[in-house]
Scaffold this active site. Sequence first.
Site, PDB file in Angstrom:
ATOM      1  N   CYS A  56       0.835  -1.211   0.000  1.00  0.00           N
ATOM      2  CA  CYS A  56       0.000   0.000   0.000  1.00  0.00           C
ATOM      3  C   CYS A  56       0.869   1.260   0.000  1.00  0.00           C
ATOM      4  O   CYS A  56       0.526   2.257  -0.640  1.00  0.00           O
ATOM      5  CB  CYS A  56      -0.914   0.020   1.216  1.00  0.00           C
ATOM      6  SG  CYS A  56      -2.051  -1.370   1.262  1.00  0.00           S
ATOM      7  N   ARG A 133      -7.779  -4.254  -3.285  1.00  0.00           N
ATOM      8  CA  ARG A 133      -7.231  -3.102  -4.034  1.00  0.00           C
ATOM      9  C   ARG A 133      -8.179  -2.786  -5.194  1.00  0.00           C
ATOM     10  O   ARG A 133      -8.033  -3.325  -6.289  1.00  0.00           O
ATOM     11  CB  ARG A 133      -5.834  -3.429  -4.562  1.00  0.00           C
ATOM     12  CG  ARG A 133      -4.868  -3.777  -3.461  1.00  0.00           C
ATOM     13  CD  ARG A 133      -3.461  -4.019  -3.954  1.00  0.00           C
ATOM     14  NE  ARG A 133      -2.694  -4.629  -2.889  1.00  0.00           N
ATOM     15  CZ  ARG A 133      -2.193  -3.972  -1.841  1.00  0.00           C
ATOM     16  NH1 ARG A 133      -2.367  -2.670  -1.743  1.00  0.00           N
ATOM     17  NH2 ARG A 133      -1.522  -4.608  -0.903  1.00  0.00           N
TER      18      ARG A 133
END
Lengths: 221, 76
Positions: A56, A133
Site C-alpha cells: 500500500c 485493491r
Amino acid sequence: MNMEREQESESVRLPRLGEKAPEFEAVTTQGKLKLSDFKGSWLILFSHPADFTPVCTTEFIGFAEIFDELQSRNVQLMGLSIDSVYSHISWVRNIEEKFGVKIPFPVIADLNKEVASLYGMVMPGESKTETSRCVFVIDPDGILRAMIYYPLTTGRNMDEILRIIDALQTTDKHHVATPANWRPGEPVIVPTPPTQEAAEERLKQGFDCKDWYFCKKKLDE
Amino acid sequence: MSDKMACISPDGKPTALGEKILEAAKDPRTPEEIASTLKLPLFRVRSGLRDLVEAGYLKEEHGKYMITEKGLKALE
C-alpha cells in the site's frame, strides 16, 4: 438455512458500470467529503487493505507520482481503507518523512465499512477485515465508468490507471472506442455499424478497414 | 457538529482554511469563484462551505455564499 443466511451476509454487492456511483458522506484526511463534492471533475476512488503496509505504501507513492498528470486531466483522487483518520494522518506523515513523498489527496477513514460495502470493496474470500485493491473511475456526472479489482498481494499499475483515463476521455470527446494496449496518439476504433446499410457504407468512408466491422482512424488532435 | 470537519475546529471556531473561505465570501460568491480565488480544489471548497453554513458562519442564497454577522465577528 443458517448456511444460506451466512452466505447471504457474506455476499458482495458490486456497483455497476454505466450507473450512478453510490453517494456517500465520509470522514477523510481533508475533512468530511461527499461523493457529490466531486461533481464536475473525474474521480478515481481507490481502496487499499491497510495503513502502514508495504505494498500500500508503494501504491500511495505511485498515486502521488501521477497526481499532477491526473490533475491536468481534471481527475481527482481519493483513497479509502478500514482504518481511522488518525491512522491515515500518521501514515501519510510517515510516507513524507521516510520516503520524501507528500500525499496530496484525501483518504477516507471507513471504520464502519459503510463506503466499502456500498462499493463491494471487501472480498471475504481474501479478507473480512480489509478492503481489496479496488479502483473506481467516476466521471464528472457521477457515473461509474470503470472498475478494477486487484488482490491483496498485487500492487496496482499507475500507468494503466492513466491509460484508462485517457481512453475514457478520448471516447467521450470523439465517440470512438480504443483497441487493446491503446495509447494517446494511436489510431482508434470506429464504432461498429449497427445496420446492414451502414456496414455497406462503412467501407466507402475512407477509414483503415480490415472489414466492415473492423475500422480504425487517426484522430485529428 | 465540528467532528472531523476541515473548516471548523473542535471548539466550534473556523480553522485557518475556514477563515480563508470566509474572507473570500465577504461578497456573495459561487463555490467555483471561491475555489478559483483561493486556488483550492472545488471539492474542498464545497465541503468547507457545508461546514461553515452548518456552523452559521455563512449563508447560501441562489447558489451564492455570503458571510453572516457571526462570520464577520469570527474574522475580527
